[in-house]
Design an enzyme around this catalytic site. Structure first.
Site, short mmCIF file in Angstrom:
data_model
loop_
_atom_site.label_atom_id
_atom_site.label_comp_id
_atom_site.label_asym_id
_atom_site.label_seq_id
_atom_site.Cartn_x
_atom_site.Cartn_y
_atom_site.Cartn_z
N SER A 6 0.84 -1.20 0.00
CA SER A 6 0.00 0.00 0.00
C SER A 6 0.87 1.25 0.00
O SER A 6 1.66 1.47 0.92
CB SER A 6 -0.91 0.01 1.23
N HIS A 29 -1.00 -1.21 -4.29
CA HIS A 29 -2.30 -0.95 -3.67
C HIS A 29 -2.46 0.55 -3.46
O HIS A 29 -1.64 1.19 -2.79
CB HIS A 29 -2.35 -1.70 -2.34
N ASP A 31 -4.87 3.41 -1.99
CA ASP A 31 -5.99 3.67 -1.09
C ASP A 31 -6.62 5.02 -1.39
O ASP A 31 -6.04 6.07 -1.11
CB ASP A 31 -5.51 3.63 0.37
N MET A 33 -9.40 7.56 -0.48
CA MET A 33 -10.30 7.90 0.64
C MET A 33 -10.89 9.28 0.39
O MET A 33 -10.16 10.19 0.00
CB MET A 33 -9.53 7.91 1.96
N HIS A 62 -8.21 0.53 -4.07
CA HIS A 62 -9.13 0.24 -2.98
C HIS A 62 -9.90 1.52 -2.68
O HIS A 62 -9.35 2.46 -2.12
CB HIS A 62 -8.32 -0.24 -1.77
N MET A 64 -12.28 3.67 -0.75
CA MET A 64 -13.00 3.90 0.50
C MET A 64 -13.76 5.21 0.33
O MET A 64 -13.40 6.25 0.89
CB MET A 64 -12.02 3.94 1.67
N MET A 133 -11.31 -6.72 5.31
CA MET A 133 -10.50 -5.73 6.03
C MET A 133 -10.11 -6.29 7.39
O MET A 133 -10.94 -6.82 8.13
CB MET A 133 -11.31 -4.44 6.25
N GLY A 140 -3.25 3.87 7.80
CA GLY A 140 -2.22 2.84 7.83
C GLY A 140 -1.68 2.69 9.23
O GLY A 140 -1.97 3.50 10.12
N ASP A 171 -6.27 -6.83 4.22
CA ASP A 171 -5.70 -5.48 4.21
C ASP A 171 -5.81 -4.87 5.60
O ASP A 171 -6.92 -4.72 6.12
CB ASP A 171 -6.46 -4.62 3.18
C1 DX5 Z 1 -6.41 1.19 5.53
C2 DX5 Z 1 -5.90 0.90 4.14
C3 DX5 Z 1 -4.75 0.01 4.10
C4 DX5 Z 1 -3.51 0.55 4.79
C5 DX5 Z 1 -2.72 -0.63 5.29
O1 DX5 Z 1 -7.65 1.82 5.44
O2 DX5 Z 1 -6.94 0.30 3.38
O3 DX5 Z 1 -4.44 -0.36 2.76
O4 DX5 Z 1 -2.69 1.31 3.96
O5 DX5 Z 1 -1.64 -0.15 6.02
P1 DX5 Z 1 -0.89 -1.11 7.07
O6 DX5 Z 1 -0.38 -2.26 6.29
O7 DX5 Z 1 0.17 -0.23 7.61
O8 DX5 Z 1 -1.92 -1.51 8.09
ZN ZN Z 2 -6.37 -0.54 1.42
#
Ligand code: DX5
Ligand code: ZN
Length: 218
Positions: A6, A29, A31, A33, A62, A64, A133, A140, A171
């Site tokens: 990610s 990956h 993210d 948001m 991904h 969100m 999830m 993260g 994830d």
């Molecule tokens: C959280 C994200 C993840 C995040 C994972 O909402 O969807 O992809 O980046 O980060 P780590 O591996 O540090 O938990």
């Molecule tokens: Zn993610």
């Protein structure tokens, strides 16, 4: 067994260089948001388009975000080879998944920790991946939720019954400490942010995670 680092944990001022650090991974990956579906805001379509132009590996987007029915297809058009929407936000997930596939992307469905999988099992024919999830989405570096492993096993079992090639992704909090139990539960695509980008040698971290997962394949 595929690893999808990610870039949420990467240096956002140097994303091209950061992608080059994980060129041995299977996916990057991304993210997305929107500050509404989750209480954090990251990046959107113009940046995904730019990443797709320079990434050595395919993008695993991904989303969100709210209203994925409207927005997710645009991420496929922007260059997302895999596009995952949250079931909690989708109005017509079957049509959305079909639209994603129609645009040439793999269609993924993500489920938050408090969302059960069973009500959505009948969507499997239209999906290429289910993302379970293992943290609350938004940030993260959170702690891995081992209590999601029964759900991973349940999804794997449903996929086995259904047949066909549907991937099971985890994830959140995935690291050398937690990846083995994910693989044993039946996951085959592993997202890792801090565990990869927090390492001195990100490519070595990817190889190590893949080796651990492979040794514990379901
Ligand atoms: C959280 C994200 C993840 C995040 C994972 O909402 O969807 O992809 O980046 O980060 P780590 O591996 O540090 O938990
Ligand atoms: Zn993610």
């Amino acid at each position: 067994m595929q690893i999808s680092p990610s870039i949420l944990s990467a240096d956002f001022a140097n994303l091209e260089t950061e992608l080059a650090r994980i060129a041995n991974a299977d996916w990057a990956h991304v993210d997305v948001m929107d500050g509404h579906f989750v209480p954090n805001l990251t990046l959107g379509l113009p940046i995904v388009e730019a990443l797709a132009r320079v990434s050595p590996i395919p993008l695993d987007c991904h989303l969100m975000i709210e209203d994925p029915d409207r927005w997710a297809p645009m991420y496929a058009e922007a260059g997302g080879a895999s596009v995952t929407f949250h079931i909690e936000a989708a109005r017509d997930p079957r049509t959305l998944a079909k639209n994603l596939r129609g645009l040439g992307a793999r269609a993924g469905m993500a489920i938050k920790p408090n969302t059960p999988f069973a009500p959505y099992e009948d969507l499997l024919p239209d999906l290429d991946m289910v993302l379970v999830m293992t943290v609350e989405p938004g940030f993260g570096g959170q702690s891995f939720m081992a209590d999601q492993m029964p759900k991973v096993a349940q999804v794997r079992e449903a996929v086995r019954r259904h047949g066909g090639e549907i991937w099971v992704q985890v994830d959140g909090g995935v690291s050398a400490k937690t990846i083995e139990e994910c693989a044993e539960a039946g996951a085959d695509v592993f997202v890792a942010g801090s565990a990869v980008y927090g390492a001195e040698d990100a490519a070595a971290a990817v190889d190590q995670l893949r080796a651990l997962a492979t040794a514990h394949a379901h």
